[in-house]
Design a protein around this motif. Structure first.
Motif, PDB file in Angstrom:
ATOM      1  N   VAL A   1      37.397  15.747 -33.360  1.00 16.11           N
ATOM      2  CA  VAL A   1      38.783  15.020 -32.957  1.00 16.11           C
ATOM      3  C   VAL A   1      38.381  14.099 -31.723  1.00 16.11           C
ATOM      4  CG1 VAL A   1      41.041  15.360 -32.184  1.00 16.11           C
ATOM      5  CG2 VAL A   1      40.114  16.651 -33.567  1.00 16.11           C
ATOM      6  N   VAL A   2      38.923  12.941 -31.705  1.00 16.55           N
ATOM      7  CA  VAL A   2      38.676  11.996 -30.713  1.00 16.55           C
ATOM      8  C   VAL A   2      40.039  11.877 -30.112  1.00 16.55           C
ATOM      9  CG1 VAL A   2      37.915   9.625 -29.930  1.00 16.55           C
ATOM     10  CG2 VAL A   2      36.835  10.656 -31.437  1.00 16.55           C
ATOM     11  N   ASN A   3      40.033  11.963 -28.588  1.00 12.69           N
ATOM     12  CA  ASN A   3      41.068  11.773 -27.664  1.00 12.69           C
ATOM     13  C   ASN A   3      41.171  10.273 -27.385  1.00 12.69           C
ATOM     14  OD1 ASN A   3      43.285  11.492 -25.851  1.00 12.69           O
ATOM     15  ND2 ASN A   3      42.423  13.213 -24.716  1.00 12.69           N
ATOM     16  N   VAL A   4      42.217   9.404 -27.962  1.00 15.16           N
ATOM     17  CA  VAL A   4      42.366   8.120 -27.443  1.00 15.16           C
ATOM     18  C   VAL A   4      43.450   7.895 -26.623  1.00 15.16           C
ATOM     19  CG1 VAL A   4      42.765   5.664 -28.182  1.00 15.16           C
ATOM     20  CG2 VAL A   4      41.426   7.104 -29.414  1.00 15.16           C
ATOM     21  N   GLN A   5      43.614   7.536 -25.333  1.00 14.59           N
ATOM     22  CA  GLN A   5      44.480   7.457 -24.383  1.00 14.59           C
ATOM     23  C   GLN A   5      45.511   6.410 -25.055  1.00 14.59           C
ATOM     24  OE1 GLN A   5      44.350   9.395 -21.748  1.00 14.59           O
ATOM     25  NE2 GLN A   5      42.584   9.990 -22.269  1.00 14.59           N
ATOM     26  N   GLY A   6      46.774   6.747 -24.695  1.00 14.21           N
ATOM     27  CA  GLY A   6      47.907   6.217 -25.328  1.00 14.21           C
ATOM     28  C   GLY A   6      48.285   4.608 -24.649  1.00 14.21           C
ATOM     29  N   ASP A   7      47.627   4.697 -23.570  1.00 14.72           N
ATOM     30  CA  ASP A   7      48.042   3.817 -22.749  1.00 14.72           C
ATOM     31  C   ASP A   7      46.766   2.696 -22.631  1.00 14.72           C
ATOM     32  OD1 ASP A   7      46.297   5.043 -21.179  1.00 14.72           O
ATOM     33  OD2 ASP A   7      47.640   5.209 -19.262  1.00 14.72           O
ATOM     34  N   GLU A   8      45.955   2.654 -23.426  1.00 16.67           N
ATOM     35  CA  GLU A   8      44.849   1.763 -23.485  1.00 16.67           C
ATOM     36  C   GLU A   8      44.907   0.921 -24.922  1.00 16.67           C
ATOM     37  OE1 GLU A   8      40.955   2.859 -22.287  1.00 16.67           O
ATOM     38  OE2 GLU A   8      41.591   3.964 -20.510  1.00 16.67           O
ATOM     39  N   PRO A   9      45.611  -0.171 -24.758  1.00 21.63           N
ATOM     40  CA  PRO A   9      45.940  -0.941 -25.966  1.00 21.63           C
ATOM     41  C   PRO A   9      44.807  -1.856 -26.342  1.00 21.63           C
ATOM     42  CG  PRO A   9      47.089  -1.978 -24.105  1.00 21.63           C
ATOM     43  CD  PRO A   9      46.680  -0.670 -23.899  1.00 21.63           C
ATOM     44  N   PHE A  10      43.859  -1.786 -25.466  1.00 21.13           N
ATOM     45  CA  PHE A  10      42.572  -2.678 -25.795  1.00 21.13           C
ATOM     46  C   PHE A  10      41.379  -2.062 -26.231  1.00 21.13           C
ATOM     47  CE2 PHE A  10      44.996  -5.209 -22.718  1.00 21.13           C
ATOM     48  CZ  PHE A  10      45.421  -6.183 -23.397  1.00 21.13           C
ATOM     49  N   THR A  11      41.734  -0.690 -26.812  1.00 19.51           N
ATOM     50  CA  THR A  11      40.337   0.325 -27.115  1.00 19.51           C
ATOM     51  C   THR A  11      39.723  -0.515 -28.296  1.00 19.51           C
ATOM     52  OG1 THR A  11      42.045   2.230 -26.794  1.00 19.51           O
ATOM     53  CG2 THR A  11      40.253   2.372 -28.371  1.00 19.51           C
ATOM     54  N   GLU A  12      38.388  -0.269 -28.038  1.00 20.05           N
ATOM     55  CA  GLU A  12      37.355  -0.897 -28.625  1.00 20.05           C
ATOM     56  C   GLU A  12      36.415  -0.039 -29.475  1.00 20.05           C
ATOM     57  OE1 GLU A  12      35.138  -3.344 -26.063  1.00 20.05           O
ATOM     58  OE2 GLU A  12      36.861  -4.817 -25.596  1.00 20.05           O
ATOM     59  N   ALA A  13      35.739  -0.379 -30.400  1.00 16.73           N
ATOM     60  CA  ALA A  13      34.648   0.736 -31.010  1.00 16.73           C
ATOM     61  C   ALA A  13      33.409   1.078 -30.551  1.00 16.73           C
ATOM     62  CB  ALA A  13      34.229  -0.159 -32.488  1.00 16.73           C
ATOM     63  N   GLY A  14      32.964   0.341 -29.541  1.00 16.51           N
ATOM     64  CA  GLY A  14      31.882   0.703 -28.769  1.00 16.51           C
ATOM     65  C   GLY A  14      31.754   1.910 -28.058  1.00 16.51           C
ATOM     66  N   PRO A  15      32.589   1.947 -26.977  1.00 22.00           N
ATOM     67  CA  PRO A  15      32.752   3.376 -26.568  1.00 22.00           C
ATOM     68  C   PRO A  15      32.770   4.411 -27.214  1.00 22.00           C
ATOM     69  CG  PRO A  15      34.513   2.058 -25.639  1.00 22.00           C
ATOM     70  CD  PRO A  15      33.807   1.134 -26.560  1.00 22.00           C
ATOM     71  N   LEU A  16      33.869   4.151 -28.447  1.00 24.37           N
ATOM     72  CA  LEU A  16      34.108   5.373 -29.013  1.00 24.37           C
ATOM     73  C   LEU A  16      33.038   6.102 -30.069  1.00 24.37           C
ATOM     74  CD1 LEU A  16      37.799   4.153 -30.321  1.00 24.37           C
ATOM     75  CD2 LEU A  16      36.973   6.086 -28.755  1.00 24.37           C
ATOM     76  N   GLN A  17      32.000   4.926 -30.428  1.00 19.82           N
ATOM     77  CA  GLN A  17      31.142   5.037 -31.369  1.00 19.82           C
ATOM     78  C   GLN A  17      29.895   5.928 -30.397  1.00 19.82           C
ATOM     79  OE1 GLN A  17      30.064   1.034 -32.090  1.00 19.82           O
ATOM     80  NE2 GLN A  17      30.099   1.675 -34.627  1.00 19.82           N
ATOM     81  N   GLN A  18      29.645   5.579 -29.034  1.00 22.40           N
ATOM     82  CA  GLN A  18      28.824   6.040 -28.271  1.00 22.40           C
ATOM     83  C   GLN A  18      29.087   7.758 -28.019  1.00 22.40           C
ATOM     84  OE1 GLN A  18      29.333   3.444 -24.482  1.00 22.40           O
ATOM     85  NE2 GLN A  18      27.246   4.043 -24.438  1.00 22.40           N
ATOM     86  N   VAL A  19      30.458   8.164 -27.994  1.00 23.14           N
ATOM     87  CA  VAL A  19      30.722   9.674 -27.896  1.00 23.14           C
ATOM     88  C   VAL A  19      30.635  10.503 -29.215  1.00 23.14           C
ATOM     89  CG1 VAL A  19      32.420   9.646 -25.824  1.00 23.14           C
ATOM     90  CG2 VAL A  19      33.228   9.219 -28.159  1.00 23.14           C
ATOM     91  N   LEU A  20      30.765   9.428 -30.233  1.00 20.98           N
ATOM     92  CA  LEU A  20      30.692  10.291 -31.597  1.00 20.98           C
ATOM     93  C   LEU A  20      29.136  10.447 -31.872  1.00 20.98           C
ATOM     94  CD1 LEU A  20      33.307   8.412 -33.484  1.00 20.98           C
ATOM     95  CD2 LEU A  20      33.222  10.905 -32.992  1.00 20.98           C
ATOM     96  N   SER A  21      28.243   9.592 -31.404  1.00 18.26           N
ATOM     97  CA  SER A  21      26.846   9.486 -31.807  1.00 18.26           C
ATOM     98  C   SER A  21      26.182  10.973 -31.315  1.00 18.26           C
ATOM     99  CB  SER A  21      26.052   8.416 -31.060  1.00 18.26           C
ATOM    100  OG  SER A  21      26.042   8.718 -29.869  1.00 18.26           O
TER     101      SER A  21
END
Length: 244
Positions: free
Chosen positions: A92-112
């Motif tokens: 489960v990935v927690n995405v902050q609700g107040d970050e409308p410019f969320t990008e794939a790169g940092p999310l891929q880093q934590v999932l890796s």
């Protein structure tokens, strides 16, 4: 692994009430965040979990997926844990609700980090970035983290850690970036555990994981989140959107 993103979304923000329902280029902040998470194509599903009928209806009416919280919650982890308890999911990935410019790169880093974790030694993963500016290091709003040789978190603090008694020791300072990926069981364990003194003192929920022996793998990044905490942040976000 089945991977989902969950966006915890409280309506009553202390610093900027109703910020998630503010207009940002013709769409609400929370809708833009939801759409940004979906557009990364990293997740089997994306949900907003909220205590607000307004936010729930906003997401559902636009074709998204939302879950209403049953209880009041102290932290985002509590809110997410309740929401995913009966879902068939591994990470489960927690995405902050107040970050409308969320990008794939940092999310891929934590999932890796979970791909090679065959023995499931990692309970959750998060990001950190090096900071060198003294004002940033001393600012209690910037949460600092220290790690061991394997990049597992030792402690998080609003204070300066480590304390620079020896100025020439070559210490690097890291700011914690609040993007998390959790094993589902770590979230459920968190939900059942009480808040202890470290978490209560620092007001940092990640300390509950450490106090109860959970292992947090930190990944170094250059990513700087663009969150909306104030009305001024919202105006900056509107300006950014116009420039895109």
């Amino acid at each position: 692994m089945k991977i989902i993103a969950v966006i915890p979304a409280r309506y009553a923000s202390t610093r900027f009430p109703a910020k998630l329902m503010q207009d940002l280029g013709g769409k609400t902040v929370i809708l833009r965040t939801y759409e940004a998470a979906v557009s990364t194509k990293l997740f089997d599903d994306v949900f907003v979990v909220t205590d607000s009928d307004l936010i729930f209806d906003e997401i559902i009416s636009k074709g998204g997926k939302a879950i209403m919280s049953i209880k009041e919650h102290e932290s985002g982890s509590d809110r997410i844990a309740e929401a995913v308890a009966n879902l068939d999911v591994d990470i489960v990935v927690n995405v902050q609700g107040d970050e409308p410019f969320t990008e794939a790169g940092p999310l891929q880093q934590v999932l890796s980090v979970f791909k090679d974790d065959k023995d499931k030694k990692i309970d959750l993963a998060s990001l950190m970035r090096e900071i060198t500016n003294e004002d940033e290091i001393n600012n209690p709003n910037n949460v600092k983290v220290v790690v061991d040789q394997s990049q597992f978190a030792l402690y998080f603090s609003r204070s300066v850690i480590p304390y620079p008694r020896e100025k020439n020791a070559g210490v690097r300072y890291f700011q914690h970036i609040g993007i998390y990926a959790f094993r589902k069981q770590a979230l459920l364990d968190f939900y059942s555990l009480p808040m202890k003194s470290l978490e209560a003192s620092e007001k940092l929920e990640q300390l509950r994981y450490l106090e109860f022996g959970k292992r947090i793998k930190m990944v170094e990044t250059t990513h700087v989140g663009i969150g909306i905490d104030t009305a001024e942040d919202l105006e900056k976000a509107r300006a950014m959107l116009r420039d895109i």
